[in-house]
Structure formats: C-alpha cells, structure tokens
Write a protein that holds these residues in place. Structure first.
Motif, mmCIF file in Angstrom:
data_model
loop_
_atom_site.group_PDB
_atom_site.id
_atom_site.type_symbol
_atom_site.label_atom_id
_atom_site.label_comp_id
_atom_site.label_asym_id
_atom_site.label_seq_id
_atom_site.Cartn_x
_atom_site.Cartn_y
_atom_site.Cartn_z
ATOM 1 N N SER A 82 -15.216 16.529 72.892
ATOM 2 C CA SER A 82 -14.933 17.067 71.551
ATOM 3 C C SER A 82 -15.950 16.613 70.522
ATOM 4 O O SER A 82 -16.015 17.173 69.423
ATOM 5 C CB SER A 82 -13.523 16.655 71.103
ATOM 6 O OG SER A 82 -13.439 15.253 70.909
ATOM 7 N N ASN A 83 -16.772 15.599 70.838
ATOM 8 C CA ASN A 83 -17.797 15.141 69.902
ATOM 9 C C ASN A 83 -19.008 16.062 69.867
ATOM 10 O O ASN A 83 -20.004 15.749 69.207
ATOM 11 C CB ASN A 83 -18.233 13.718 70.255
ATOM 12 C CG ASN A 83 -17.295 12.678 69.678
ATOM 13 O OD1 ASN A 83 -16.858 12.782 68.534
ATOM 14 N ND2 ASN A 83 -16.969 11.679 70.470
ATOM 15 N N SER A 84 -18.928 17.179 70.563
ATOM 16 C CA SER A 84 -20.018 18.162 70.522
ATOM 17 C C SER A 84 -19.665 19.394 69.694
ATOM 18 O O SER A 84 -20.384 20.396 69.736
ATOM 19 C CB SER A 84 -20.396 18.589 71.953
ATOM 20 O OG SER A 84 -20.860 17.488 72.706
ATOM 21 N N PHE A 85 -18.569 19.341 68.935
ATOM 22 C CA PHE A 85 -18.172 20.466 68.083
ATOM 23 C C PHE A 85 -18.780 20.331 66.691
ATOM 24 O O PHE A 85 -18.737 19.252 66.082
ATOM 25 C CB PHE A 85 -16.649 20.546 67.953
ATOM 26 C CG PHE A 85 -15.957 21.054 69.181
ATOM 27 C CD1 PHE A 85 -16.264 22.290 69.720
ATOM 28 C CD2 PHE A 85 -14.991 20.285 69.807
ATOM 29 C CE1 PHE A 85 -15.627 22.758 70.855
ATOM 30 C CE2 PHE A 85 -14.337 20.747 70.939
ATOM 31 C CZ PHE A 85 -14.659 21.982 71.460
ATOM 32 N N TRP A 86 -19.292 21.446 66.173
ATOM 33 C CA TRP A 86 -19.901 21.490 64.839
ATOM 34 C C TRP A 86 -19.363 22.690 64.068
ATOM 35 O O TRP A 86 -19.252 23.792 64.618
ATOM 36 C CB TRP A 86 -21.423 21.583 64.948
ATOM 37 C CG TRP A 86 -22.033 20.419 65.666
ATOM 38 C CD1 TRP A 86 -22.149 20.260 67.026
ATOM 39 C CD2 TRP A 86 -22.584 19.242 65.081
ATOM 40 N NE1 TRP A 86 -22.745 19.058 67.319
ATOM 41 C CE2 TRP A 86 -23.030 18.411 66.149
ATOM 42 C CE3 TRP A 86 -22.763 18.799 63.764
ATOM 43 C CZ2 TRP A 86 -23.634 17.170 65.928
ATOM 44 C CZ3 TRP A 86 -23.369 17.568 63.555
ATOM 45 C CH2 TRP A 86 -23.793 16.773 64.620
ATOM 46 N N LEU A 87 -19.060 22.479 62.807
ATOM 47 C CA LEU A 87 -18.575 23.535 61.919
ATOM 48 C C LEU A 87 -19.753 24.168 61.199
ATOM 49 O O LEU A 87 -20.535 23.483 60.531
ATOM 50 C CB LEU A 87 -17.599 22.947 60.898
ATOM 51 C CG LEU A 87 -17.149 23.853 59.751
ATOM 52 C CD1 LEU A 87 -16.306 25.012 60.269
ATOM 53 C CD2 LEU A 87 -16.379 23.041 58.703
#
Length: 220
Positions: A82-87
């Motif tokens: 989940s630390n690879s998600f970007w808004l």
C-alpha cells in the motif's frame, strides 16, 4: 510500528473495496463507457510503474541519512504494498482539477503519497547512490512547496490525455530534471530490494513511467 501497520492495512482494505466496486461497475458499462476508465483523472489513486524495471514508485516513513533528511522515495518490486499508492492532483484546487477530470498531457501536477500525505518532491541535494538530484516525499497533509510540482509529458506526441498503461515522463519544474530509476542503483540493507529514484537532467528510456493498477475515477 503497530500504528503504521494498521494504517497500511486500512489503506489496503480500502483499495480492495474500491477494486471490487470498479469491477462491478465496469461490468454494467458499454464499450464507449469502458474506454472512459482508461484515462488517468484528477483524484485517481494510482501506482506508477517504472517501464524499464517494472518496479513501482514507493515511499515509507524512512528518512534519508544524507542530503535533505526528508522522507525517502524508492522503486519497489512488489505490487501489493500500500506504500506504492499516490493521489493524482493539480497544483492548486481550482475547479478545473476537480475529481474525475482527465489529466492532459503537458499538465502541471502533484502526486501525494497516500499513506503519509507527503508530496513527491525534488530539489538540489544529491541522491545517495547515483549522485543525481534527490527525490523525496515532503510536506504536511498534502501541502508542500514549489518543489512538489511536476509536468506530465506523454511519450506519444499525438496523445492529448494521460492514459493508463501508456508511457509518460515526469519533469520536475524547479530543477528541470526527469523522474528516473535504474536497476544498477540498488539499495543495500536495511532496504535491500529497493531501487534509488532520483532526478536526472537527461531524458532517457529510464525516465519512462506508466500508470499501473489503482482506483481511477471515470471521466464525467
């Protein structure tokens, strides 16, 4: 550590719910409507995949031991983190950048790390391995400074909007460098398996990224 684990689990669960909703809605759409899901829009939560290595743009609550001392940004091989998600968001909060509007090629954008709410950032300190420009995550609750702004450049000069799976460059506005990674710049322990992400003044195939999996809002 427990708190970070819980936050990561919540983000993963939230994304799973979004993914299931995406599949349910997609099954009810005609071919023309399905095509609208292929564009990256403002408000989308995405994973950026480095085309040459297949690694995802990644950040976590680990700071650089050199340079700025800001939160580190790496490229990571495993897609389920989940630390690879970007808004994906605009530079400001104008109506033009409201949720669901397609991101046009040539647009100036910011990418906010979903778990830590810091923006993708670059500046003049040197990166720890290659000696290029350092790329970090910076800011508080999604607000930082001009070092957070990147210009989206589509590799296909005929393209007008950012499309999922198609190659793009992210050019940092302040330093005129390109978001870059390379398999030869790998970190040792304690983050073995991660690649360095840096800003490179030279535009090359190692600067190509694409929007991978994520949660995408359909064009209005």
């Amino acid at each position: 550590m427990a708190r970070r684990t819980q936050e990561g689990a919540k983000s993963s669960l939230l994304f799973l719910c979004f993914s299931l909703l995406f599949l349910v809605v997609l099954g009810d759409l005609n071919d023309e409507q399905v095509e609208d899901w292929n564009w990256v829009t403002y408000g989308s939560v995405i994973k950026l995949c480095h085309q040459s290595t297949g690694y995802r743009l990644h950040s976590h609550e680990v700071v650089y031991g050199t340079g700025s001392g800001q939160q580190s940004v790496t490229a990571y091989p495993f897609g389920g983190d989940s630390n690879s998600f970007w808004l994906a968001k605009g530079v400001h909060n104008e109506t033009l950048f409201s949720q669901g509007n397609p991101i046009l090629c040539g647009s100036f954008i910011r990418l906010e790390h979903l778990n830590t709410k810091k923006n993708l950032h670059s500046h003049l300190p040197k990166s720890p391995i290659s000696g290029n420009l350092e790329v970090s995550a910076f800011g508080v609750d999604g607000e930082g400074d001009s070092g957070d702004v990147f210009q989206l450049l589509c590799a296909d000069n005929r393209a007008k909007e950012w499309k999922r799976g198609e190659a793009v460059y992210l050019k940092h506005v302040d330093t005129k460098s390109f978001l870059y990674s390379n398999a030869k710049y790998a970190y040792p322990d304690p983050i073995e398996g991660h690649l360095e992400v840096s800003g490179n003044k030279r535009k090359s195939t190692e600067c190509l990224w694409q929007a991978d999996d994520g949660f995408f809002f359909m064009k209005p």
